[in-house]
Write a protein that holds these residues in place. Structure first.
Motif, mmCIF file in Angstrom:
data_model
loop_
_atom_site.group_PDB
_atom_site.id
_atom_site.type_symbol
_atom_site.label_atom_id
_atom_site.label_comp_id
_atom_site.label_asym_id
_atom_site.label_seq_id
_atom_site.Cartn_x
_atom_site.Cartn_y
_atom_site.Cartn_z
ATOM 1 N N UNK A 73 0.837 -1.398 -0.120
ATOM 2 C CA UNK A 73 0.276 -0.318 0.522
ATOM 3 C C UNK A 73 0.928 1.021 0.073
ATOM 4 N N UNK A 74 2.123 1.027 0.504
ATOM 5 C CA UNK A 74 2.741 2.557 0.930
ATOM 6 C C UNK A 74 3.826 2.926 -0.685
ATOM 7 N N UNK A 75 4.301 1.937 -0.948
ATOM 8 C CA UNK A 75 5.220 1.717 -1.780
ATOM 9 C C UNK A 75 5.620 2.562 -2.665
ATOM 10 N N UNK A 76 6.697 3.264 -3.222
ATOM 11 C CA UNK A 76 5.818 4.461 -3.983
ATOM 12 C C UNK A 76 6.447 3.545 -5.617
ATOM 13 N N UNK A 77 5.340 3.892 -6.389
ATOM 14 C CA UNK A 77 5.779 3.358 -7.648
ATOM 15 C C UNK A 77 6.433 3.471 -8.403
ATOM 16 N N UNK A 78 7.518 4.529 -8.003
ATOM 17 C CA UNK A 78 8.807 5.584 -8.792
ATOM 18 C C UNK A 78 9.952 4.549 -8.058
ATOM 19 N N UNK A 79 9.927 3.302 -6.975
ATOM 20 C CA UNK A 79 11.280 2.611 -6.725
ATOM 21 C C UNK A 79 10.924 0.994 -7.959
ATOM 22 N N UNK A 80 12.586 0.618 -8.747
ATOM 23 C CA UNK A 80 12.096 -0.238 -8.888
ATOM 24 C C UNK A 80 12.888 -1.285 -8.727
ATOM 25 N N UNK A 81 13.285 -1.524 -7.063
ATOM 26 C CA UNK A 81 13.872 -2.852 -6.234
ATOM 27 C C UNK A 81 13.285 -2.650 -4.960
ATOM 28 N N UNK A 82 12.944 -3.916 -4.093
ATOM 29 C CA UNK A 82 13.222 -3.691 -2.657
ATOM 30 C C UNK A 82 13.876 -4.284 -2.038
ATOM 31 N N UNK A 83 15.012 -4.201 -1.406
ATOM 32 C CA UNK A 83 15.763 -5.243 -0.650
ATOM 33 C C UNK A 83 15.455 -5.080 0.438
ATOM 34 N N UNK A 84 15.723 -6.678 0.548
ATOM 35 C CA UNK A 84 15.081 -7.129 1.925
ATOM 36 C C UNK A 84 16.427 -8.002 2.713
ATOM 37 N N UNK A 85 16.099 -8.172 3.088
ATOM 38 C CA UNK A 85 16.851 -9.164 4.700
ATOM 39 C C UNK A 85 16.616 -10.739 3.914
ATOM 40 N N UNK A 86 17.612 -11.559 3.987
ATOM 41 C CA UNK A 86 17.609 -12.833 3.312
ATOM 42 C C UNK A 86 17.684 -13.337 4.783
ATOM 43 N N UNK A 87 17.276 -14.173 5.343
ATOM 44 C CA UNK A 87 17.843 -14.895 6.723
ATOM 45 C C UNK A 87 18.281 -16.168 6.820
ATOM 46 N N UNK A 88 19.776 -16.794 6.998
ATOM 47 C CA UNK A 88 19.710 -17.767 6.661
ATOM 48 C C UNK A 88 20.064 -19.087 7.819
ATOM 49 N N UNK A 89 20.033 -18.360 8.626
ATOM 50 C CA UNK A 89 20.275 -19.322 10.048
ATOM 51 C C UNK A 89 19.087 -18.465 11.475
ATOM 52 N N UNK A 90 19.520 -19.358 12.456
ATOM 53 C CA UNK A 90 18.542 -18.693 13.553
ATOM 54 C C UNK A 90 18.710 -19.453 14.591
ATOM 55 N N UNK A 91 18.249 -18.944 15.509
ATOM 56 C CA UNK A 91 19.150 -19.970 17.086
ATOM 57 C C UNK A 91 17.847 -21.412 17.353
ATOM 58 N N UNK A 92 17.831 -21.215 18.420
ATOM 59 C CA UNK A 92 16.715 -21.934 19.342
ATOM 60 C C UNK A 92 15.398 -21.368 19.232
ATOM 61 N N UNK A 93 16.023 -19.856 19.849
ATOM 62 C CA UNK A 93 14.676 -18.495 19.594
ATOM 63 C C UNK A 93 14.080 -18.516 18.455
ATOM 64 N N UNK A 94 14.701 -18.240 17.135
ATOM 65 C CA UNK A 94 13.882 -18.220 15.992
ATOM 66 C C UNK A 94 15.139 -16.761 15.895
ATOM 67 N N UNK A 95 15.616 -16.160 16.836
ATOM 68 C CA UNK A 95 16.491 -15.121 16.820
ATOM 69 C C UNK A 95 17.884 -15.050 14.959
ATOM 70 N N UNK A 96 18.202 -14.139 14.308
ATOM 71 C CA UNK A 96 19.111 -14.519 13.323
ATOM 72 C C UNK A 96 20.318 -14.643 13.420
ATOM 73 N N UNK A 97 20.801 -15.204 12.912
ATOM 74 C CA UNK A 97 22.199 -15.519 12.962
ATOM 75 C C UNK A 97 22.953 -15.128 12.047
ATOM 76 N N UNK A 98 22.463 -15.483 11.142
ATOM 77 C CA UNK A 98 23.297 -15.513 9.698
ATOM 78 C C UNK A 98 22.402 -15.394 8.625
#
Length: 354
Positions: free
Chosen positions: A93-118
């Protein structure tokens, strides 16, 4: 998406995009299980693609079938956690239509509580009209330019199947055909060799990659770190140390390197040297925000936990306690840190009484 034999994870992934994706396009590269049957519960846009040992070709075919203004790409073992799903819906709903790409985190590993580690950064949502293309038969990347928006939304990788030698075999077949490897391919071929325990061959390939002097700084640093890990597996301590120090040829120290140096000296009971490198890691601040893979533990709690161990061995219990508290601030339920806290409180209490 491109998929093959993903019946165990495909429904989880497609359920995660409910309310996000206005269309779902799935390219099947030769499934022999129920993958296509399950996918058809979500979409009728399922296409076959004859596998030709080229991930970029398959992904570009997938992109050619997309019809919406923006394309979100996923792998079958990716998920979008509920908090990120809601953030993604808001982004639409909020993305500026001028944006060509949105950079997001890619979480490869998490610990036992689900917190990202890599984690690393990926251009995850891209404007279809820009015609961005995938490049590379293996470990492909999306070549993106223009207006790139940073987002706090994360895609989480939940690999449940065992890794195969598929990518390594593709590289070996390309090598046998006499194909010229790009700089990127040279690096990732070495990674595949390392991951499959061909350590001596991996070292040779890392050396060839670094000798080109054309690699991305972060890949150069990572190559040195991975080469050091190969030498550690080969019990070549001096070469391991040289590979770690070689990272400093490319940029300021990275916490991943400093923690490895600390671990090397701690294993040799050279506590002052270990303290120096763990203290250095702890003082580095935030990791570079440039898309490289980041071991978040090395940049947050790990050096403090190891400093607790070092200072305890040195008999400096107050310092040990202080660093354990800093580690606990990052990982409040970590069993080792909770044990350390109890142990040190008892030691310090007995010392105070004495």
């Amino acid at each position: 998406m491109i998929v093959k034999n993903e019946e165990e994870s495909i429904e989880r992934c497609l359920n995660a995009v409910e309310g996000i994706a206005d269309e779902i396009v799935v390219i099947d590269t030769g499934s022999t299980d129920r993958t296509k049957e399950l996918v058809k519960r979500f979409t009728n846009k399922v296409y076959d693609f004859e596998w030709i040992d080229d991930f970029a070709a398959a992904r570009n075919f997938a992109f050619s079938k997309a019809g919406m203004d923006y394309i979100l790409w996923l792998d079958a073992d990716d998920v979008i956690e509920e908090c990120d799903r809601q953030a993604f819906i808001a982004l639409k709903k909020e993305l500026d239509p001028a944006a060509d790409s949105v950079l997001m985190d890619y979480v490869l590993m998490t610990d036992g509580s689900g917190t990202p580690t890599v984690s690393l950064k990926r251009n995850r949502l891209v404007k279809r009209s820009k015609g961005f293309r995938w490049i590379g038969a293996v470990h492909e990347y999306l070549e993106v330019n223009g207006i790139i928006v940073q987002s706090g939304i994360a895609i989480t990788h939940k690999k449940e199947r065992a890794y195969t030698d598929r990518n390594l075999l593709i590289y070996r077949r390309r090598l046998e055909r006499g194909e010229t490897f790009s700089i990127r391919d040279m690096y990732y071929f070495a990674n595949e060799l390392k991951d499959h325990a061909w350590f001596e061959e991996a070292v040779e390939r890392y050396q060839l990659f670094l000798a080109t002097k054309q690699g991305w700084i972060e890949d150069n640093i990572a190559a040195c770190l991975k080469m050091a890990d190969c030498y550690a597996s080969l019990y070549e301590r001096d070469n391991q140390l040289r590979a770690l120090f070689r990272t400093f040829d490319y940029d300021r120290p990275r916490a991943e390197c400093c923690c490895r140096l600390g671990a090397l000296f701690l294993a040799e009971n050279r506590l002052q040297e270990a303290v120096y490198w763990y203290e250095t890691a702890a003082a580095l601040g935030a990791p570079p925000q440039n898309g490289a893979i980041v071991d978040l533990a090395a940049w947050t709690w790990l050096p403090h936990l190891q400093l607790c161990v070092c200072y305890d061995k040195l008999g400096q219990l107050e310092k040990a306690f202080g660093h354990n508290e800093k580690a606990l601030a990052c990982q409040p339920n970590h069993p080792s840190m909770l044990y350390n806290k109890k142990y040190l409180e008892e030691r310090l209490g007995k010392k105070a009484v004495g």
